[in-house]
Design an enzyme around this catalytic site. Structure first.
Site, PDB file in Angstrom:
ATOM      1  CG  ASP A   1      22.295  97.127  28.833  1.00  0.00           C
ATOM      2  OD1 ASP A   1      21.310  97.807  28.539  1.00  0.00           O
ATOM      3  OD2 ASP A   1      23.307  97.023  28.109  1.00  0.00           O
TER       4      ASP A   1
ATOM      5  CD  GLU B   1      17.647  96.481  27.082  1.00  0.00           C
ATOM      6  OE1 GLU B   1      17.286  97.444  26.386  1.00  0.00           O
ATOM      7  OE2 GLU B   1      18.835  96.279  27.397  1.00  0.00           O
TER       8      GLU B   1
END
Length: 514
Positions: free
Chosen positions: A206, A274
Site C-alpha cells: 500500500d 501502489e
C-alpha cells in the site's frame, strides 16, 4: 529456462491477480461482515475464473477507522475476520486450487492504537520516541510545514503528551512511521518474513511511495491550477493544490525497496506496489520496477481515474510509458476498492464493458481485477446515513467516498445476495441482485462468461502474457496494437465506440493471428 519453469518462477509477469475486499466477499458467521473462512469457501469460484493469484485487502488487527488500513498489530488477525487457523486454511485451500496468495501490507503508517505509537507518544526520550515523524511547532504554534493530508486538512496533528506535532498523510488516527530510523525498517522487514513463513506468495504494498518524508521538512510548492489532477485525491480536496515534492516519493525509498526485495527473495515472493503520485507516477514506476533488485511490478492510476477512456487516451498512456518507463513492468487495473467502479465511471453498457475487459487482458503488463468487476457491477448508490467511509463523510456530497465500490458480492438471489444472513455492513443494492454469480453462470452471454473467455485467451497465448507490444495507434475510436513473442504474433483491433468504425461493429474487438 524452459517455458514451464519460467511460468512457475515468474508467474507474475503477465499474470492476473483477483482482488478480494474481505469485509464484502462472504460472511460465514452471521456478523454482516465478510471473513477469512468465507474467502476460503469461495476460492473454487475464484479459481474457475482462471486467474493466477488473489490479493486480499487488510485483515490485520485494527480499530477499523480506515477499515483495516490502520493496523494495530501487523501479525494478528482481527477477530471480525476470524483466526490464524482460518488464515492457514485459506492458504492451504488456495494452493490446492493453484492460486497464489498476496496480502496487503500497509507499511507507511500504523493505527494510533498500535503499541509502537502508544510508546512513541508517551515521551520524547522513550525507546520508540523516533519511530514516528515528530516535529516541533513553528514559533507561533502552527504546524512545522504546509503538508496536507489526503483525507483533508493539515497532515500534522498536535499531541499534548509530547507537545509536538506528528505526521499523518491519511487520517489523524494513522500516524506515519519514520523510515529514516533503521530500527523501523528492520521491524517492518520482520513483519514481511512472518507472513512469508506463514506461506504467502507475496505482497501488495500500500502507498509504496509514501514511506519516506523529506528529513528537512521543507514546504511543498504550490501547483498551478492547470496542472492539478484528481486521480490520487478527488477534485474537491485541497491536497491537489500542492506539488508533493517533499512529503512523499523521496529518493531514500529506493534503498529500502532493495532491502525489502532481498528479504523476500529467498521465499520466491513477489510484490505489486501502489504508486500514488499524480505528477511522477510513471517516473516512479521506472525507478521502482525497471531496475533489477527492487519490486517486480507496480500500478499507477492512469486507468483508475477519468470520466472515460477513449482509444487515444490509451495510446497516450503507453506513449508516455515507453518514453518515461521503458524498462518497467506495470500492473493495470480499471477498478479497485478506492475508486468508483469503472462501469459507472465511464458509463459503460455491458457490450462496452466486455470490449474494455478484452483490451485490458491483451495489454502488456500484469492485471488486477477487482471482485465483482467480472459481474459488471456498477457503483452502488449509498445514502449518507449508510456511509462508513470517513473519506466520503468528510467530503459529502461533492465526493461520496469509497463505499459505493465496496458493497458485498452478490452470489445468488438469497438473503442479501447470498453474502450474509445478517444485515450487511454496507447495503446490497437491488441493481446488483440482477447480476448474481448464479444468474450469470446460467447465461452463456453474461459478463462472467466473457471474463472467463478473456482470461483464458491470455492463458492460451504466450504473446499476451509476456510478449512485446508494438504498433499501438488510435484511428478515431479504433485502438490497434500488436503482441508478439518468438512463437506467435497477434494483432488486436478494438472499436471503443457505439458506432461502426474501421470495419468493426460497435464495441467489437478483433484478434488476428499472424
Amino acid at each position: 529456462m524452459d517455458d514451464l519453469t519460467e511460468q512457475k518462477t515468474d508467474w507474475w509477469k503477465g499474470g492476473i491477480i483477483y482482488q478480494i475486499y474481505p469485509r464484502s466477499f462472504q460472511d460465514t458467521t452471521g456478523s454482516g461482515t465478510g471473513d477469512l473462512a468465507g474467502i476460503a469457501q469461495r476460492l473454487p469460484y475464484v479459481a474457475s475464473l482462471g486467474v493466477d493469484a488473489i490479493w486480499i485487502s487488510p485483515f490485520f488487527t485494527s480499530p477499523m477507522k480506515d477499515f483495516g488500513y490502520d493496523v494495530s498489530d501487523y501479525c494478528g488477525i482481527d477477530p471480525i475476520f476470524g483466526t490464524m487457523e482460518d488464515f492457514d486454511w485459506l492458504i492451504e485451500r488456495a494452493h490446492e486450487l493453484g492460486l497464489k496468495v498476496l496480502i496487503d501490507l500497509v507499511l507507511s503508517h500504523t493505527s494510533d492504537q498500535h503499541p509502537w505509537f502508544k510508546e512513541s507518544r508517551s515521551s520524547r526520550d522513550n525507546a520508540k520516541a523516533d519511530w514516528y515523524v515528530w516535529a516541533d511547532p513553528k514559533p507561533d504554534g502552527t504546524p512545522p510545514n504546509n503538508w496536507l493530508s489526503i483525507f483533508g486538512g493539515s497532515a500534522w496533528q498536535w499531541d499534548a503528551r509530547r507537545e509536538q506535532y506528528y505526521l499523518h498523510n491519511f487520517l489523524t488516527a494513522q500516524p506515519d512511521l519514520n523510515f529514516h530510523n533503521p530500527a523501523v525498517q528492520n521491524a517492518l522487514l520482520e513483519v514481511a518474513k512472518f507472513w512469508l513463513e506463514k506461506g504467502v506468495d507475496g505482497f501488495r504494498l500500500d502507498t509504496i511511495n509514501f514511506y519516506f518524508h523529506d528529513a528537512q521538512l521543507r514546504d511543498n510548492p504550490a501547483l498551478a491550477p492547470e496542472l492539478r489532477k484528481s486521480d490520487t485525491a478527488p477534485a474537491v480536496n485541497p491536497y491537489n493544490h500542492q506539488s508533493h515534492r517533499y512529503s512523499k516519493s523521496q529518493p531514500e525509498n529506493l534503498a529500502f525497496l532493495e532491502r525489502f526485495r532481498q528479504t523476500i527473495e529467498p521465499f520466491g515472493a513477489v510484490v505489486v506496489g501502489e504508486i500514488g503520485d499524480s505528477e511522477r507516477g510513471l517516473e516512479l514506476l521506472e525507478e521502482y520496477t525497471g531496475v533489477p533488485g527492487r519490486v517486480q511490478m507496480s500500478y499507477v492510476f492512469d486507468f483508475l481515474a477519468g470520466e472515460d477512456l477513449p482509444a487515444g487516451a490509451i495510446v497516450e498512456v503507453f506513449d508516455r510509458l515507453n518514453r518515461i518507463a521503458p524498462n518497467s513492468w506495470p500492473c493495470w487495473a480499471m477498478s479497485n476498492h478506492d475508486v468508483m467502479r469503472h462501469i459507472s465511471r465511464w458509463n459503460l453498457s455491458d457490450q462496452a464493458a466486455k470490449a474494455y475487459a478484452t483490451v485490458l487482458i491483451c495489454l502488456r503488463g500484469s492485471v488486477c481485477l477487482y471482485q465483482g468487476e467480472e459481474l459488471g457491477l456498477p457503483e452502488a448508490e449509498i445514502d449518507f446515513e449508510d456511509l462508513r467511509d470517513p473519506y466520503g463523510i468528510e467530503f459529502w456530497p461533492e465526493f461520496k467516498g469509497r463505499d459505493g465500490c465496496r458493497t458485498p458480492m452478490v452470489w445468488d438471489m438469497g438473503v442479501n445476495g447470498g453474502f450474509s444472513t445478517a444485515k450487511p455492513w454496507l447495503p446490497v443494492p437491488h441493481t446488483h441482485l440482477q447480476r448474481t454469480v448464479v444468474a450469470q453462470e446460467a447465461d452463456a452471454q453474461s459478463m462472467l462468461h466473457h471474463y472467463r473467455w478473456a482470461i483464458g485467451l491470455r492463458r492460451k497465448h504466450s504473446a499476451l502474457r509476456r510478449g512485446n507490444m508494438t504498433e499501438m495507434r488510435a484511428e478515431g475510436p479504433v485502438l490497434s496494437f500488436r503482441r508478439s513473442d518468438d512463437k506467435q504474433s497477434l494483432l488486436i483491433r478494438a472499436n471503443l465506440s457505439d458506432q461502426e468504425a474501421g470495419g468493426l461493429n460497435p464495441w467489437q474487438v478483433q484478434i488476428i493471428e499472424g
